[in-house]
Design an enzyme around this catalytic site. Sequence first.
Site, PDB file in Angstrom:
ATOM      1  CD  GLU A 263      46.203  29.435  46.724  1.00 58.63           C
ATOM      2  OE1 GLU A 263      45.576  29.048  45.723  1.00 58.63           O
ATOM      3  OE2 GLU A 263      46.500  28.681  47.659  1.00 58.63           O
ATOM      4  CG  HIS A 284      17.475  43.467  41.919  1.00 55.62           C
ATOM      5  ND1 HIS A 284      16.328  44.202  41.722  1.00 55.62           N
ATOM      6  CD2 HIS A 284      17.902  43.092  40.690  1.00 55.62           C
ATOM      7  CE1 HIS A 284      16.055  44.246  40.426  1.00 55.62           C
ATOM      8  NE2 HIS A 284      17.002  43.579  39.780  1.00 55.62           N
ATOM      9  CE  LYS A 384      47.894  23.392  52.942  1.00 53.67           C
ATOM     10  NZ  LYS A 384      48.590  22.882  51.751  1.00 53.67           N
TER      11      LYS A 384
HETATM   12  O1  PA5 Z   1      46.968  26.683  43.910  1.00 59.08           O
HETATM   13  C1  PA5 Z   1      47.463  26.008  44.778  1.00 59.08           C
HETATM   14  O2  PA5 Z   1      48.651  25.623  44.743  1.00 59.08           O
HETATM   15  C2  PA5 Z   1      46.661  25.575  45.999  1.00 59.08           C
HETATM   16  O3  PA5 Z   1      45.388  26.116  45.958  1.00 59.08           O
HETATM   17  C3  PA5 Z   1      46.571  24.050  46.048  1.00 59.08           C
HETATM   18  O4  PA5 Z   1      46.016  23.578  44.858  1.00 59.08           O
HETATM   19  C4  PA5 Z   1      45.732  23.574  47.254  1.00 59.08           C
HETATM   20  O5  PA5 Z   1      46.268  24.035  48.446  1.00 59.08           O
HETATM   21  C5  PA5 Z   1      45.686  22.043  47.272  1.00 59.08           C
HETATM   22  O6  PA5 Z   1      46.972  21.512  47.307  1.00 59.08           O
HETATM   23  P1  PA5 Z   1      47.284  20.028  46.933  1.00 59.08           P
HETATM   24  O7  PA5 Z   1      46.959  19.799  45.498  1.00 59.08           O
HETATM   25  O8  PA5 Z   1      48.738  19.865  47.200  1.00 59.08           O
HETATM   26  O9  PA5 Z   1      46.430  19.167  47.824  1.00 59.08           O
END
Ligand code: PA5
Length: 400
Positions: A263, A284, A384
């Site tokens: 990410e 394996h 999203k």
């Molecule tokens: O690392 C990140 O920013 C994302 O993985 C968020 O943690 C994830 O999308 C969840 O977001 P939020 O905490 O706003 O619900």
Amino acid sequence: MITFDFKTYMNQELSMDSDEKEVLIQKLLHDPMAGFINHVISEEEIEEIKKVATQIKETSEVLLVIGIGGSFMGSYALKNMFLSPFETPETEVIYLGYNLSSVYLSEVLDYIGERDVSVNVISKSGTTMEIYLTYSFIKNELKKKYSQEELQKRIIITTDSEKGRLRQEVTQEGYASFSIPSDIGGRYSLMSAAHLLPLAVMNLDIDSLLIGYKEGLQLMDQAYQYASLRIKLFYQNKLLENFSVYEPSLYYYTEWIKQLLAESEGKDKKGIFPISTVNTRDLHSLGQFIQEGNPILFETVIRILGGKDIEIENKSLNKMNQIVAESVCAAHYAGHTPSIIISLEKLDMKHIGSLSAFFMLAAVFSSYLFEVDPFNQPGVEAYKKEVRKNLGENKIDLSF
Ligand code: PA5
């Protein structure tokens, strides 16, 4: 102690360009999202977290943690690392909100039965669909059982200090809350209440985690070397990095690393795709590909040197596990899959704190070297947006 071997099973010159390293460090220190290094959690907040954890343990047999992505993966990984799957703790911590499965939600509800429950909803933005839906469902269930006054003791919201729907919920309903600092992104939030509260409820030693984390933030040289090596390998067509472990309890920790790296750096058509294997199981299966398949990957092996050991036929099982790990690196290297080895003296909260800080530094340095922003996730926002559009087309109107 954590040791790094960037040489034995690697056919690359190590770069230690101190000018480049210094540029990266300064960039990080001045990054507006560098809260994970610039202001580590205070002792006062740790004390507050412990206080609330004690209240939860005194009143609840189950803590439901509702979170996804960086708001859940850290504590979930440590739960799986340090709590035996064969023991039921006094206050059981169960995770929800990381899927939209009716089956899973129903099973959890059935499993909890009449037991007393607290809920920790964790969402920095407060706008994540899975969290909104799961929280809405669970709150409704709890309302059947508890009074508003009781709910105020049982619902704890961890979110942005000012913004978002969940912050409004805290104000309107009078629930207890913790803040995720605005300059600490989800996947960099391990040392925040988002993870420390569930860990404290599990009786895991968050003080040692913090000590280790602070020590790990000193591993700048190693994080830089690792990051620059990764980028070098990427430009030699090593497009996948396999995080390989020899303790099954580390599996979800590799998931945490995968999220952190993917990410952070997977943008602008760049980045190394992280995968993981748990050995010896996967020797394996996937091992065949790693040994002789398309040579597009390299490995980062996380080894645990000490710890519990048993003897089989008067021979140490740990030692055999170590010999296998070393042999696999040698064999894979001969088959064109090089390895980086990271060794932890033992598996405890302090070492994991340090290792986590190291990977956060490495994720940022790698992203900077790829010339992408480590702290945003525009691709996640894209999906999203599409979901919202399609929900609208299906006349599903959610006010999250
Ligand atoms: O690392 C990140 O920013 C994302 O993985 C968020 O943690 C994830 O999308 C969840 O977001 P939020 O905490 O706003 O619900």
